[in-house]
Design an enzyme around this catalytic site. Structure first.
Site, PDB file in Angstrom:
ATOM      1  N   SER A 261       0.814  -1.209   0.000  1.00  0.00           N
ATOM      2  CA  SER A 261       0.000   0.000   0.000  1.00  0.00           C
ATOM      3  C   SER A 261       0.856   1.272   0.000  1.00  0.00           C
ATOM      4  O   SER A 261       1.703   1.420  -0.867  1.00  0.00           O
ATOM      5  CB  SER A 261      -0.952  -0.062   1.193  1.00  0.00           C
ATOM      6  OG  SER A 261      -2.129   0.588   0.848  1.00  0.00           O
ATOM      7  N   LYS A 265       4.199   2.142  -2.360  1.00  0.00           N
ATOM      8  CA  LYS A 265       4.577   3.348  -3.113  1.00  0.00           C
ATOM      9  C   LYS A 265       6.069   3.613  -2.843  1.00  0.00           C
ATOM     10  O   LYS A 265       6.848   3.899  -3.748  1.00  0.00           O
ATOM     11  CB  LYS A 265       3.723   4.549  -2.680  1.00  0.00           C
ATOM     12  CG  LYS A 265       2.193   4.309  -2.730  1.00  0.00           C
ATOM     13  CD  LYS A 265       1.405   5.564  -2.332  1.00  0.00           C
ATOM     14  CE  LYS A 265       0.013   5.317  -1.756  1.00  0.00           C
ATOM     15  NZ  LYS A 265      -0.992   4.704  -2.559  1.00  0.00           N
ATOM     16  N   TRP A 352      -9.906   0.341  -5.088  1.00  0.00           N
ATOM     17  CA  TRP A 352      -9.333   1.664  -4.745  1.00  0.00           C
ATOM     18  C   TRP A 352      -7.913   1.792  -5.320  1.00  0.00           C
ATOM     19  O   TRP A 352      -7.464   2.857  -5.680  1.00  0.00           O
ATOM     20  CB  TRP A 352      -9.328   1.788  -3.216  1.00  0.00           C
ATOM     21  CG  TRP A 352      -8.933   3.108  -2.636  1.00  0.00           C
ATOM     22  CD1 TRP A 352      -7.919   3.339  -1.765  1.00  0.00           C
ATOM     23  CD2 TRP A 352      -9.574   4.375  -2.837  1.00  0.00           C
ATOM     24  NE1 TRP A 352      -7.875   4.663  -1.411  1.00  0.00           N
ATOM     25  CE2 TRP A 352      -8.878   5.327  -2.057  1.00  0.00           C
ATOM     26  CE3 TRP A 352     -10.655   4.807  -3.605  1.00  0.00           C
ATOM     27  CZ2 TRP A 352      -9.231   6.679  -2.014  1.00  0.00           C
ATOM     28  CZ3 TRP A 352     -11.001   6.167  -3.570  1.00  0.00           C
ATOM     29  CH2 TRP A 352     -10.292   7.074  -2.786  1.00  0.00           C
ATOM     30  N   HIS A 402      -7.822  -5.717   0.432  1.00  0.00           N
ATOM     31  CA  HIS A 402      -6.585  -4.969   0.618  1.00  0.00           C
ATOM     32  C   HIS A 402      -5.861  -5.468   1.880  1.00  0.00           C
ATOM     33  O   HIS A 402      -6.268  -5.155   2.999  1.00  0.00           O
ATOM     34  CB  HIS A 402      -6.980  -3.495   0.792  1.00  0.00           C
ATOM     35  CG  HIS A 402      -5.841  -2.548   0.838  1.00  0.00           C
ATOM     36  ND1 HIS A 402      -5.145  -2.170  -0.280  1.00  0.00           N
ATOM     37  CD2 HIS A 402      -5.276  -1.871   1.874  1.00  0.00           C
ATOM     38  CE1 HIS A 402      -4.213  -1.307   0.064  1.00  0.00           C
ATOM     39  NE2 HIS A 402      -4.265  -1.109   1.365  1.00  0.00           N
TER      40      HIS A 402
HETATM   41  C1  GCU Z   1      -5.425   4.726   1.820  1.00  0.00           C
HETATM   42  C2  GCU Z   1      -4.862   5.521   0.679  1.00  0.00           C
HETATM   43  C3  GCU Z   1      -4.055   4.659  -0.280  1.00  0.00           C
HETATM   44  C4  GCU Z   1      -3.036   3.844   0.478  1.00  0.00           C
HETATM   45  C5  GCU Z   1      -3.706   3.092   1.599  1.00  0.00           C
HETATM   46  C6  GCU Z   1      -2.739   2.347   2.522  1.00  0.00           C
HETATM   47  O1  GCU Z   1      -6.423   3.867   1.355  1.00  0.00           O
HETATM   48  O2  GCU Z   1      -5.932   6.165   0.026  1.00  0.00           O
HETATM   49  O3  GCU Z   1      -3.384   5.460  -1.223  1.00  0.00           O
HETATM   50  O4  GCU Z   1      -2.338   3.001  -0.384  1.00  0.00           O
HETATM   51  O5  GCU Z   1      -4.397   3.998   2.427  1.00  0.00           O
HETATM   52  O6  GCU Z   1      -1.576   2.695   2.615  1.00  0.00           O
HETATM   53  O7  GCU Z   1      -3.211   1.430   3.194  1.00  0.00           O
END
Ligand code: GCU
Length: 426
Positions: A261, A265, A352, A402
């Site tokens: 997540s 990144k 998402w 997720h």
């Molecule tokens: C939120 C956010 C995402 C991210 C996620 C996470 O949902 O919008 O961009 O990847 O958190 O880090 O769990």
């Protein structure tokens, strides 16, 4: 995919070939609109990259600078020296299968240390390949072990055992099923994990973690292209690589980085910037990571900047309503990883993070891999659910939500075996 249109090339032609500082970059209004994913093989001035040398010497540095300027912020140079102290060692971990070390890594005299939990398989005939994993909740949640110190800094409320944003003993082993550490050891790989909050606790300020220690003399607040949290976490992974390079139990040629997540990144960013990371696995990393910024499914640039203003630099907010003006998209970040293998992993219910858009990102990075004769994606469509596409640009999507699971790890391990070769001596 569209690249700089010819009409705009003229106005951009005066830009330096390899721009490396903010002063060299146009403001957002002067950037051309690319409705689709930009071609990574077209320079900012519109010139097509003609040779692998031009890719390496001009386009790669240009893309690295563009991503830092307009999106993640500039990462400081690597420290001249890091020091590491093994604070605890246990050679009979997991019933004698592994050796555990708790290592404190210092890269700056005043900044908090990175606390690394390193578990290396004992049964092997060569230095071990390693998965570096950035964790969300502290090393004490990765395995149930009373000897692992609790983080003393802020932790997320959602973490196991969290009380008033602090870690407690109740969280020990609370993410064991996320990390599946013993399975990794059984497959012959080491695990090196650290908490993202060691670099930057995840809330919107610039006063804790690593950031305040890299302000310029006299500077008190961040500039519009100073690094955000994602960059700080990525930079932390690079410091872990610095340390692993000093550890003879680890094979430098088999260093993989995994993050989920927001930490996915950071994983992709670190892999793009640091060639010592030989295999890159961002899991469900979505917007600002593996999904297209121009994507119409899931999170948008505006939504991510509004909710998490500290993840990226302030320049990035200029693209909230105009992501088409970004002089790159995330396919260019993947392209920076070439020729190294990259695996995007996803979950069906995690729309998402735009799983289909992520596949398009890989497709639009593949021309660089082909140009460098470094492999390909080798598929027009995502593989079936639960089936690993293990090309140089790999893709995996499982059923469910997720999260990071044992099934994800089985895909990561299979991908590593394919690209690193199966570990010997188990
Ligand atoms: C939120 C956010 C995402 C991210 C996620 C996470 O949902 O919008 O961009 O990847 O958190 O880090 O769990």
């Amino acid at each position: 995919m569209p690249s700089c249109s010819r009409a705009l090339i003229g106005s951009l032609v005066l830009l330096a070939v390899a721009v490396t500082s903010a002063a060299d970059f146009p403001s957002v209004d002067k950037l051309p609109s690319h409705p689709g994913l930009p071609d990574p093989l077209v320079m900012l001035n519109g010139e097509k990259v003609a040779t692998p040398e031009q890719w390496t010497q001009q386009r790669r540095p240009e893309l690295k600078a563009l991503f830092q300027h307009y999106m993640y912020g500039y990462l400081p140079a690597a420290p001249e020296k890091i020091t590491s102290t093994v604070e605890v060692e246990d050679a009979k971990y997991f019933g004698g299968k592994a050796t555990k070390k708790q290592v404190s890594i210092k890269y700056h005299p005043d900044a908090p240390a990175i606390n690394l939990l390193l578990i290396v398989p004992n049964q092997r005939t060569q230095p071990a390949g390693v998965f570096i994993g950035i964790n969300f909740c502290g090393n004490h949640t990765v395995v149930k072990d009373p000897a692992i110190p609790l983080p003393t800094t802020w932790i997320y409320k959602s973490c196991p055992g969290c009380e008033t944003e602090k870690a407690t003993d109740a969280g020990r082993g609370g993410q064991a099923e996320v990390w599946n550490a013993e399975q990794t050891i059984d497959r012959g790989y080491a695990l090196a994990t650290f908490y993202n909050g060691d670099l930057d606790p995840d809330f919107p300020d610039f006063t804790n973690g690593v950031h305040p220690h890299y302000l310029k003399p006299g500077q008190t607040t961040p500039k519009s292209d100073d690094w955000g949290a994602v960059a700080a976490w990525a930079w932390g992974a690079q410091r872990v690589v610095d340390y692993l390079y000093t550890n003879k139990d680890i094979d430098r040629e088999r260093i993989a980085l995994v993050g989920h997540s927001r930490l996915g990144k950071a994983t992709l960013l670190a892999g793009a910037l640091d060639e010592r990371i030989k295999l890159i696995i961002p899991l469900q990393a979505g917007c600002g990571g593996t999904a297209p910024s121009r994507g119409k499914v899931g999170e948008s640039v505006k939504q991510i900047n509004d909710r998490f203003p500290h993840w990226f630099d302030d320049e990035f907010t200029q693209f909230n309503e105009r992501p088409d003006r970004l002089p790159f998209d995330q396919n260019c970040l993947v392209a920076l990883c070439a020729p190294r293998p990259v695996l995007f992993a996803n979950a069906v219910e995690d729309t998402w993070a735009n799983p289909d858009g992520q596949f398009e990102v890989l497709k639009a990075a593949a021309p660089v891999y082909r140009f460098l004769k470094a492999g390909d994606l080798g598929a027009e469509h995502p593989p079936e659910v639960g089936k690993l596409l293990d090309s140089q640009l790999g893709y995996f999507i499982r059923g469910g939500k997720h999260s990071m699971t044992k099934e994800d790890w089985l895909a990561f391990l299979a991908f590593a075996d394919k690209h690193f070769g199966k570990p010997t001596g188990k």
